[in-house]
Design a protein around this motif. Structure first.
Motif, PDB file in Angstrom:
ATOM      1  N   VAL A   1       2.324   1.515 -49.390  1.00 31.05           N
ATOM      2  CA  VAL A   1       1.718   1.728 -50.708  1.00 31.05           C
ATOM      3  C   VAL A   1       2.593   1.096 -51.788  1.00 31.05           C
ATOM      4  O   VAL A   1       2.104   0.389 -52.668  1.00 31.05           O
ATOM      5  CB  VAL A   1       1.478   3.231 -50.976  1.00 31.05           C
ATOM      6  CG1 VAL A   1       1.049   3.467 -52.419  1.00 31.05           C
ATOM      7  CG2 VAL A   1       0.430   3.776 -50.004  1.00 31.05           C
ATOM      8  N   SER A   2       3.885   1.334 -51.719  1.00 31.14           N
ATOM      9  CA  SER A   2       4.813   0.782 -52.718  1.00 31.14           C
ATOM     10  C   SER A   2       4.781  -0.738 -52.728  1.00 31.14           C
ATOM     11  O   SER A   2       4.805  -1.365 -53.794  1.00 31.14           O
ATOM     12  CB  SER A   2       6.233   1.266 -52.456  1.00 31.14           C
ATOM     13  OG  SER A   2       6.329   2.656 -52.692  1.00 31.14           O
ATOM     14  N   LYS A   3       4.731  -1.350 -51.560  1.00 31.18           N
ATOM     15  CA  LYS A   3       4.678  -2.811 -51.454  1.00 31.18           C
ATOM     16  C   LYS A   3       3.422  -3.348 -52.137  1.00 31.18           C
ATOM     17  O   LYS A   3       3.474  -4.313 -52.911  1.00 31.18           O
ATOM     18  CB  LYS A   3       4.717  -3.227 -49.982  1.00 31.18           C
ATOM     19  CG  LYS A   3       4.585  -4.719 -49.744  1.00 31.18           C
ATOM     20  CD  LYS A   3       4.502  -5.054 -48.267  1.00 31.18           C
ATOM     21  CE  LYS A   3       3.126  -4.691 -47.767  1.00 31.18           C
ATOM     22  NZ  LYS A   3       2.782  -5.155 -46.434  1.00 31.18           N
ATOM     23  N   HIS A   4       2.285  -2.717 -51.876  1.00 32.82           N
ATOM     24  CA  HIS A   4       1.035  -3.166 -52.479  1.00 32.82           C
ATOM     25  C   HIS A   4       1.018  -2.923 -53.991  1.00 32.82           C
ATOM     26  O   HIS A   4       0.518  -3.759 -54.754  1.00 32.82           O
ATOM     27  CB  HIS A   4      -0.165  -2.509 -51.804  1.00 32.82           C
ATOM     28  CG  HIS A   4      -0.411  -3.015 -50.415  1.00 32.82           C
ATOM     29  ND1 HIS A   4      -0.562  -4.356 -50.116  1.00 32.82           N
ATOM     30  CD2 HIS A   4      -0.521  -2.358 -49.235  1.00 32.82           C
ATOM     31  CE1 HIS A   4      -0.763  -4.501 -48.814  1.00 32.82           C
ATOM     32  NE2 HIS A   4      -0.740  -3.302 -48.263  1.00 32.82           N
ATOM     33  N   LEU A   5       1.565  -1.798 -54.418  1.00 35.17           N
ATOM     34  CA  LEU A   5       1.637  -1.520 -55.857  1.00 35.17           C
ATOM     35  C   LEU A   5       2.493  -2.569 -56.560  1.00 35.17           C
ATOM     36  O   LEU A   5       2.144  -3.043 -57.646  1.00 35.17           O
ATOM     37  CB  LEU A   5       2.188  -0.114 -56.110  1.00 35.17           C
ATOM     38  CG  LEU A   5       1.245   1.040 -55.784  1.00 35.17           C
ATOM     39  CD1 LEU A   5       1.994   2.360 -55.833  1.00 35.17           C
ATOM     40  CD2 LEU A   5       0.038   1.054 -56.703  1.00 35.17           C
ATOM     41  N   SER A   6       3.601  -2.953 -55.945  1.00 28.31           N
ATOM     42  CA  SER A   6       4.466  -3.991 -56.516  1.00 28.31           C
ATOM     43  C   SER A   6       3.706  -5.292 -56.705  1.00 28.31           C
ATOM     44  O   SER A   6       3.828  -5.944 -57.743  1.00 28.31           O
ATOM     45  CB  SER A   6       5.662  -4.254 -55.615  1.00 28.31           C
ATOM     46  OG  SER A   6       6.722  -3.446 -55.948  1.00 28.31           O
ATOM     47  N   PHE A   7       2.948  -5.672 -55.706  1.00 30.79           N
ATOM     48  CA  PHE A   7       2.174  -6.909 -55.776  1.00 30.79           C
ATOM     49  C   PHE A   7       1.153  -6.826 -56.911  1.00 30.79           C
ATOM     50  O   PHE A   7       0.982  -7.776 -57.686  1.00 30.79           O
ATOM     51  CB  PHE A   7       1.479  -7.169 -54.442  1.00 30.79           C
ATOM     52  CG  PHE A   7       0.886  -8.546 -54.332  1.00 30.79           C
ATOM     53  CD1 PHE A   7       1.617  -9.583 -53.777  1.00 30.79           C
ATOM     54  CD2 PHE A   7      -0.395  -8.809 -54.787  1.00 30.79           C
ATOM     55  CE1 PHE A   7       1.071 -10.865 -53.672  1.00 30.79           C
ATOM     56  CE2 PHE A   7      -0.947 -10.081 -54.691  1.00 30.79           C
ATOM     57  CZ  PHE A   7      -0.212 -11.111 -54.132  1.00 30.79           C
ATOM     58  N   LEU A   8       0.466  -5.692 -57.023  1.00 31.81           N
ATOM     59  CA  LEU A   8      -0.548  -5.525 -58.064  1.00 31.81           C
ATOM     60  C   LEU A   8       0.058  -5.509 -59.461  1.00 31.81           C
ATOM     61  O   LEU A   8      -0.535  -6.038 -60.403  1.00 31.81           O
ATOM     62  CB  LEU A   8      -1.369  -4.262 -57.798  1.00 31.81           C
ATOM     63  CG  LEU A   8      -2.259  -4.315 -56.553  1.00 31.81           C
ATOM     64  CD1 LEU A   8      -2.791  -2.923 -56.206  1.00 31.81           C
ATOM     65  CD2 LEU A   8      -3.395  -5.302 -56.739  1.00 31.81           C
ATOM     66  N   VAL A   9       1.251  -4.939 -59.600  1.00 34.83           N
ATOM     67  CA  VAL A   9       1.958  -4.973 -60.887  1.00 34.83           C
ATOM     68  C   VAL A   9       2.336  -6.410 -61.214  1.00 34.83           C
ATOM     69  O   VAL A   9       2.142  -6.886 -62.335  1.00 34.83           O
ATOM     70  CB  VAL A   9       3.211  -4.056 -60.870  1.00 34.83           C
ATOM     71  CG1 VAL A   9       4.113  -4.331 -62.057  1.00 34.83           C
ATOM     72  CG2 VAL A   9       2.808  -2.584 -60.846  1.00 34.83           C
ATOM     73  N   GLU A  10       2.875  -7.121 -60.225  1.00 34.83           N
ATOM     74  CA  GLU A  10       3.279  -8.519 -60.404  1.00 34.83           C
ATOM     75  C   GLU A  10       2.103  -9.385 -60.853  1.00 34.83           C
ATOM     76  O   GLU A  10       2.245 -10.289 -61.678  1.00 34.83           O
ATOM     77  CB  GLU A  10       3.844  -9.055 -59.086  1.00 34.83           C
ATOM     78  CG  GLU A  10       4.221 -10.512 -59.099  1.00 34.83           C
ATOM     79  CD  GLU A  10       4.597 -10.997 -57.708  1.00 34.83           C
ATOM     80  OE1 GLU A  10       4.135 -12.088 -57.339  1.00 34.83           O
ATOM     81  OE2 GLU A  10       5.322 -10.285 -56.993  1.00 34.83           O
ATOM     82  N   CYS A  11       0.919  -9.088 -60.333  1.00 33.63           N
ATOM     83  CA  CYS A  11      -0.289  -9.836 -60.703  1.00 33.63           C
ATOM     84  C   CYS A  11      -0.831  -9.423 -62.065  1.00 33.63           C
ATOM     85  O   CYS A  11      -1.719 -10.086 -62.596  1.00 33.63           O
ATOM     86  CB  CYS A  11      -1.380  -9.615 -59.666  1.00 33.63           C
ATOM     87  SG  CYS A  11      -1.035 -10.400 -58.100  1.00 33.63           S
ATOM     88  N   GLY A  12      -0.349  -8.318 -62.593  1.00 34.01           N
ATOM     89  CA  GLY A  12      -0.825  -7.835 -63.885  1.00 34.01           C
ATOM     90  C   GLY A  12      -2.102  -7.022 -63.806  1.00 34.01           C
ATOM     91  O   GLY A  12      -2.706  -6.717 -64.829  1.00 34.01           O
ATOM     92  N   LEU A  13      -2.525  -6.658 -62.592  1.00 33.75           N
ATOM     93  CA  LEU A  13      -3.745  -5.870 -62.443  1.00 33.75           C
ATOM     94  C   LEU A  13      -3.523  -4.390 -62.716  1.00 33.75           C
ATOM     95  O   LEU A  13      -4.458  -3.688 -63.093  1.00 33.75           O
ATOM     96  CB  LEU A  13      -4.341  -6.051 -61.046  1.00 33.75           C
ATOM     97  CG  LEU A  13      -4.911  -7.442 -60.768  1.00 33.75           C
ATOM     98  CD1 LEU A  13      -5.373  -7.544 -59.322  1.00 33.75           C
ATOM     99  CD2 LEU A  13      -6.057  -7.752 -61.719  1.00 33.75           C
ATOM    100  N   ILE A  14      -2.304  -3.922 -62.493  1.00 36.64           N
ATOM    101  CA  ILE A  14      -1.988  -2.528 -62.778  1.00 36.64           C
ATOM    102  C   ILE A  14      -0.696  -2.451 -63.588  1.00 36.64           C
ATOM    103  O   ILE A  14       0.069  -3.414 -63.634  1.00 36.64           O
ATOM    104  CB  ILE A  14      -1.876  -1.664 -61.490  1.00 36.64           C
ATOM    105  CG1 ILE A  14      -0.680  -2.090 -60.629  1.00 36.64           C
ATOM    106  CG2 ILE A  14      -3.172  -1.693 -60.697  1.00 36.64           C
ATOM    107  CD1 ILE A  14      -0.415  -1.158 -59.460  1.00 36.64           C
TER     108      ILE A  14
END
Length: 124
Positions: free
Chosen positions: A56-69
């Motif tokens: 979950v943390s890995k995916h959240l990091s990716f989504l933050v990096e993309c600016g989606l969350i």
């Protein structure tokens, strides 16, 4: 602008690819669906999705990096939310129309879906 020999902007192409990569992974798309209902902590998502905390943390990091969350600290917890909920709903609505046009009709959760009328009303 970094144009290649074919006249395409390489930087823009990479930016689009990164955005679409974010929503192409089923677990990340599931996280976005959960966040469409409101803010969640990592442990909430772990419970809801039955995934390991590290996943979950890995995916959240990716989504933050993309600016989606976006992430908001509160005490010892980090709360995650959609960065641009209406824009993401419009993207999902466009994808839904594309799926319909290709004969592969599919719909995501109500929290992330946006009916055709709502898109028009929001844009008015």
């Amino acid at each position: 602008m970094a144009m290649n020999s074919f006249g395409f902007d390489d930087v823009a192409t990479q930016a689009y690819a990164h955005l679409f990569q974010a929503v192409a992974e089923p677990k990340r798309l599931a996280i976005l669906q959960h966040l469409a209902s409101g803010e969640h902590r990592v442990r909430d998502l772990v419970e809801h999705m039955g995934l390991a905390q590290s996943t979950v943390s890995k995916h959240l990091s990716f989504l933050v990096e993309c600016g989606l969350i976006v992430a908001r600290p509160e005490g010892r917890s980090m709360w995650y939310a959609l960065a641009e909920p209406m824009l993401l709903k419009e993207l999902i609505a466009a994808a839904e129309k594309m799926l319909e046009a290709t004969g592969k009709s599919a719909q995501l959760c109500e929290h992330l879906r946006l009916g055709r009328h709502a898109v028009v009303e929001e844009g008015s």
